[in-house]
Design an enzyme around this catalytic site. Structure first.
Site, PDB file in Angstrom:
ATOM      1  N   HIS A 294       0.838  -1.070   0.114  1.00 59.16           N
ATOM      2  CA  HIS A 294      -0.113  -0.032   0.046  1.00 59.16           C
ATOM      3  C   HIS A 294       0.920   1.196   0.122  1.00 59.16           C
ATOM      4  O   HIS A 294       1.608   1.438   0.960  1.00 59.16           O
ATOM      5  CB  HIS A 294      -0.956  -0.006   1.223  1.00 59.16           C
ATOM      6  CG  HIS A 294      -1.947  -0.844   1.168  1.00 59.16           C
ATOM      7  ND1 HIS A 294      -2.502  -1.706   2.233  1.00 59.16           N
ATOM      8  CD2 HIS A 294      -2.694  -1.427  -0.019  1.00 59.16           C
ATOM      9  CE1 HIS A 294      -3.332  -2.540   1.849  1.00 59.16           C
ATOM     10  NE2 HIS A 294      -3.533  -2.491   0.686  1.00 59.16           N
TER      11      HIS A 294
ATOM     12  N   GLU B  68       1.841   3.892   2.714  1.00 56.19           N
ATOM     13  CA  GLU B  68       2.373   3.508   4.038  1.00 56.19           C
ATOM     14  C   GLU B  68       3.768   3.606   4.205  1.00 56.19           C
ATOM     15  O   GLU B  68       4.575   2.528   4.299  1.00 56.19           O
ATOM     16  CB  GLU B  68       1.633   2.089   4.416  1.00 56.19           C
ATOM     17  CG  GLU B  68       0.100   2.278   4.330  1.00 56.19           C
ATOM     18  CD  GLU B  68      -0.585   0.572   4.415  1.00 56.19           C
ATOM     19  OE1 GLU B  68       0.093  -0.357   4.587  1.00 56.19           O
ATOM     20  OE2 GLU B  68      -1.672   0.539   4.554  1.00 56.19           O
TER      21      GLU B  68
ATOM     22  N   HIS C 125       3.045  -3.202   6.860  1.00 56.59           N
ATOM     23  CA  HIS C 125       2.044  -2.187   6.415  1.00 56.59           C
ATOM     24  C   HIS C 125       1.988  -1.150   7.578  1.00 56.59           C
ATOM     25  O   HIS C 125       2.815  -1.093   8.743  1.00 56.59           O
ATOM     26  CB  HIS C 125       0.431  -2.685   6.542  1.00 56.59           C
ATOM     27  CG  HIS C 125       0.380  -3.730   5.552  1.00 56.59           C
ATOM     28  ND1 HIS C 125      -0.667  -3.400   4.290  1.00 56.59           N
ATOM     29  CD2 HIS C 125       0.425  -4.960   5.407  1.00 56.59           C
ATOM     30  CE1 HIS C 125      -0.861  -4.490   3.729  1.00 56.59           C
ATOM     31  NE2 HIS C 125      -0.140  -5.257   4.182  1.00 56.59           N
TER      32      HIS C 125
ATOM     33  N   GLU D 265       1.257  -4.174  11.265  1.00 51.03           N
ATOM     34  CA  GLU D 265       0.901  -2.760  10.885  1.00 51.03           C
ATOM     35  C   GLU D 265       1.820  -2.045  11.717  1.00 51.03           C
ATOM     36  O   GLU D 265       1.746  -2.174  13.278  1.00 51.03           O
ATOM     37  CB  GLU D 265      -0.662  -2.636  11.320  1.00 51.03           C
ATOM     38  CG  GLU D 265      -1.640  -3.339  10.645  1.00 51.03           C
ATOM     39  CD  GLU D 265      -2.021  -2.522   9.131  1.00 51.03           C
ATOM     40  OE1 GLU D 265      -1.290  -1.399   9.051  1.00 51.03           O
ATOM     41  OE2 GLU D 265      -2.638  -2.988   8.509  1.00 51.03           O
TER      42      GLU D 265
END
Lengths: 292, 421
Positions: B182, B185, B309, B383
């Site tokens: 992504h 990020e 991420h 994350e």
């Protein structure tokens, strides 16, 4: 800027009252949080058990805490006393599949600004009512004082004075910039913008949608008068779990000690089929609200 | 530069933590004889002035350095003048100097491991990252090679760094580190390139990574979505998806982490091309995803797949596409908890651990679920920082702290894989 240290969630004592409905995934989440979760049971004659309701998102307590905090921050109207969620201590939910869901919870908070000392944990208790997948949850929240009232007003007034000294028009595009940098002199603008955004984020939060303020994408107007700051800006909100970036135009009027006044309009970018379940599903209808 | 040593030796001893030195000055006082020394001692010993001697007079010809708090500046200056003591102000504002040094040290830390001044404490363009990958391969030719595994929709190369101590063409069990799928990020790509340099530098020095590399190969893809990354640098900082064209729609791109063949088009993805979680027309429709899938399948011996991420500070394992418990959930949970503890041990950054679906939200077609369902047992999603304050726009000064703590978590996982081959 040093990162925010999250304190370990304290496991609170569980109340003696028979508590209410929690789904298995929710229990799992609570276990992860270190929260003392109550076993499942029904409460109240008019509330029907909704245990099998598969629409229930996990993390309901977190949702409720976030909404409560946005509302609290907005009501407090103090950019120097903003709070963030530290940990949920305990909570329970009552589900009425026809009407919505009520969440009672206790949680701890930290200062929003990481530069302020980490050791002061405020504690809040809240009752949050989510109408079925509709935004603008009804909130009742009280928090223990993090900062002494006079000191808070003092800090707000200092912020106000600082803001008045900024050269207008403000020579700035995005805050922060692409690299996450906020010029220290512009930090109060970010805090004030976050305060205004709190109102918007409270109103938009539902059982399954929540928000973070990603960036101030433009400052449209910045006026400092003798008795107010008049701030018109566009903010980008990051929406979970759709991952959408929602631009919202916000116009706020603020003066230390006075209630914050906010008007806003968010662009709903998705076509109606995406906004399933919400009233404002239309991509066209503006959500213009005025509490002036 | 020598002031750093001064501080380390002297201030470090007397002052720990949060004391500040705004406006405090350091006076260098010349003492020429015993008489002047005793006058100076008189000054220094007066309690209310709170002076701090940095360098004591040992011989007459050596000057004395004294830290004078800002409140004492006037009385000290008057005293020195009245006693005829010669002095100069060598540090005009100690706090300013300390702050500057802090900045410089942080800056240097970032430079530390790079031989050609790639600043690890900053965000970089795609070209710069690719150049640095090449540079790492050049600096460690026995260990690292830059491999092209495919190209993006807009025809940019997809480069992977392969770390291998294997001789010949044997297919050792392998670890896949995925980053930047992504594009917005940024801490993910930044952490990945730091990690690349770390793996190469620490091999042969750190027992953990050395033994890991003795048994396994590591493949690191720092920018899994190059088109998106370039777009975040040039057009829209908050772009997430690929940049592929969707026939019949004005909207561009698909979510590359909903495009894998694991309950494709299931819950937690969208069939609307304008959505940020649009899964694409079919599984592996995105060439960036297909390149990785083809490589991993062709290799056939991957044991671990980790996807980086941001943000939220979570460490998760399958499944995202269902609440059903994965067969290895207990083991994965245990490893993840240990990894999160190792990560937290550095700066206290806390991560929550759990299966994707219930820890964050349902998500179908994700890379980690695909890896798991294709026999890659140790499949994890990180994350990274933070929890919403800066979100995607994480300040660059948090890159190295994030990378360093994440490294501890990654090592924990890789060590477990090594020990369970």
């Amino acid at each position: 800027m040093p990162p925010r240290r999250q304190p370990p969630p304290a496991s609170g004592p569980w109340g003696p009252r028979p508590a209410v409905l929690l789904l298995a995934p929710l229990l799992l989440l609570l276990a992860l949080q270190g929260v003392a979760a109550a076993p499942v049971g029904a409460e109240g004659p008019e509330d029907s058990p909704g245990l099998q309701d598969a629409e229930f998102p996990s993390g309901l307590l977190q949702q409720a805490a976030r909404a409560a905090l946005h509302f609290f921050n907005f009501r407090a109207g103090s950019p120097s006393a903003l709070r963030v969620l530290a940990a949920v201590l305990e909570g329970r939910a009552t589900v009425n599949p026809k009407k919505g869901c009520q969440v009672d919870l206790v949680f701890t908070t930290d200062h929003y600004n990481p530069e302020v000392g980490e050791e002061h944990l405020g504690k809040c208790s809240a009752r949050v009512f989510f109408r079925n997948q509709k935004p603008k949850p009804a909130i009742n929240v009280t928090c223990t004082r993090l900062i002494e009232k006079n000191k808070r007003q003092e800090e707000d007034y200092l912020l106000y004075k600082h803001m008045k000294q900024l050269k207008t028009p403000l020579d700035v595009t995005s805050i922060p910039d692409s690299h996450g940098h906020i010029d220290p002199s512009l930090r109060p603008i970010w805090d004030l913008a976050f305060l205004g955004s709190s109102y918007v984020m409270w109103e938009k939060t539902t059982q399954s949608l929540h928000y973070y303020m990603a960036q101030i994408s433009s400052v449209n107007q910045w006026k400092t008068n003798d008795d107010t700051i008049d701030f018109d800006y566009t903010v980008l909100l990051h929406e979970f779990s759709t991952q959408e970036i929602i631009p919202c135009r916000i116009h706020l009027v603020w003066y230390p000690g006075k209630p914050l006044k906010v008007k806003y309009h968010c662009q709903e970018l998705q076509t109606p089929e995406e906004a399933s379940g919400t009233e404002e599903g239309s991509a066209v209808a503006p959500t213009e609200l005025n509490n002036f | 530069m020598k002031w750093i040593l001064f501080f380390g030796a002297l201030i470090g001893l007397s002052v720990c933590g949060r004391e500040k030195f705004f406006g405090d000055q350091v006076f260098r006082i010349n003492v020429r004889n015993g008489d002047e020394i005793s006058k100076l001692s008189q000054l220094v010993n007066s309690d209310n002035l709170k002076l701090n001697v940095w360098k004591s007079p040992s011989t007459f010809s050596r000057p004395v350095d004294v830290l004078v708090p800002s409140v004492s500046l006037q009385p000290v200056k008057s005293f020195l003048k009245s006693q005829g003591l010669e002095y100069s102000v060598t540090i005009k504002d100690l706090q300013a100097l300390l702050d500057n040094e802090d900045e410089e040290m942080q800056h240097n830390e970032g430079q530390e491991r790079s031989s050609n001044n790639f600043n690890y404490g900053a965000y970089h363009s795609l070209e710069a990252i690719y150049r640095e990958m090449d540079s790492i391969a050049g600096d460690f030719p026995e260990l690292a090679t830059r491999v092209k595994i495919g190209h993006s929709f807009e025809n940019r190369p997809m480069y992977v760094l392969k770390f291998s101590t294997a001789e010949g063409r044997r297919r050792r069990p392998a670890i896949w580190l995925n980053a930047g799928i992504h594009s917005r990020e940024w801490i993910s790509q930044a952490t990945a390139i730091w990690t690349a340099r770390k793996i190469a530098s620490d091999y042969g020095k750190d027992p953990a990574i050395t033994t890991i590399l003795e048994k396994m190969d590591i493949f690191l893809l720092p920018v899994a979505n190059p088109d998106g990354y370039v777009y975040t640098q040039t057009q829209n900082r908050l772009w997430r998806k690929t940049r592929s064209v969707n026939p019949g729609s004005p909207c561009i791109g698909a979510d590359p982490n909903r495009n894998w063949n694991a309950s494709f088009a299931g819950e937690g993805a969208s069939d609307n091309p304008c959505s940020e979680i649009y899964h694409g027309p079919h599984a592996n429709s995105e060439v960036e995803v297909k390149s990785v899938v083809d490589f991993i399948q062709e290799h056939g011996n991957f044991k671990c797949f980790i996807d980086l991420h941001s943000y939220s500070q979570l460490l998760m394992y399958p499944y995202g596409y269902t609440v059903k418990k994965a067969p290895d959930a207990d083991e994965l949970d245990e490893v993840a908890r240990r990894a999160a503890r190792a990560l937290a041990s550095l700066s206290g950054t806390t991560y929550q651990v759990g299966p994707t679906c219930t820890t964050v939200y349902p998500a179908s077609g994700s890379s980690v679920d695909w890896a798991y369902d294709h026999g890659i047992k140790y499949a994890f999603t990180f994350e990274l920082r933070d929890t919403g304050h800066y979100g995607f726009l994480l300040p660059a000064n948090q890159i190295i702290p994030t990378a360093e703590e994440t490294w501890l978590g990654l090592k924990t996982i890789m060590e477990h894989v090594r020990d369970n081959l």
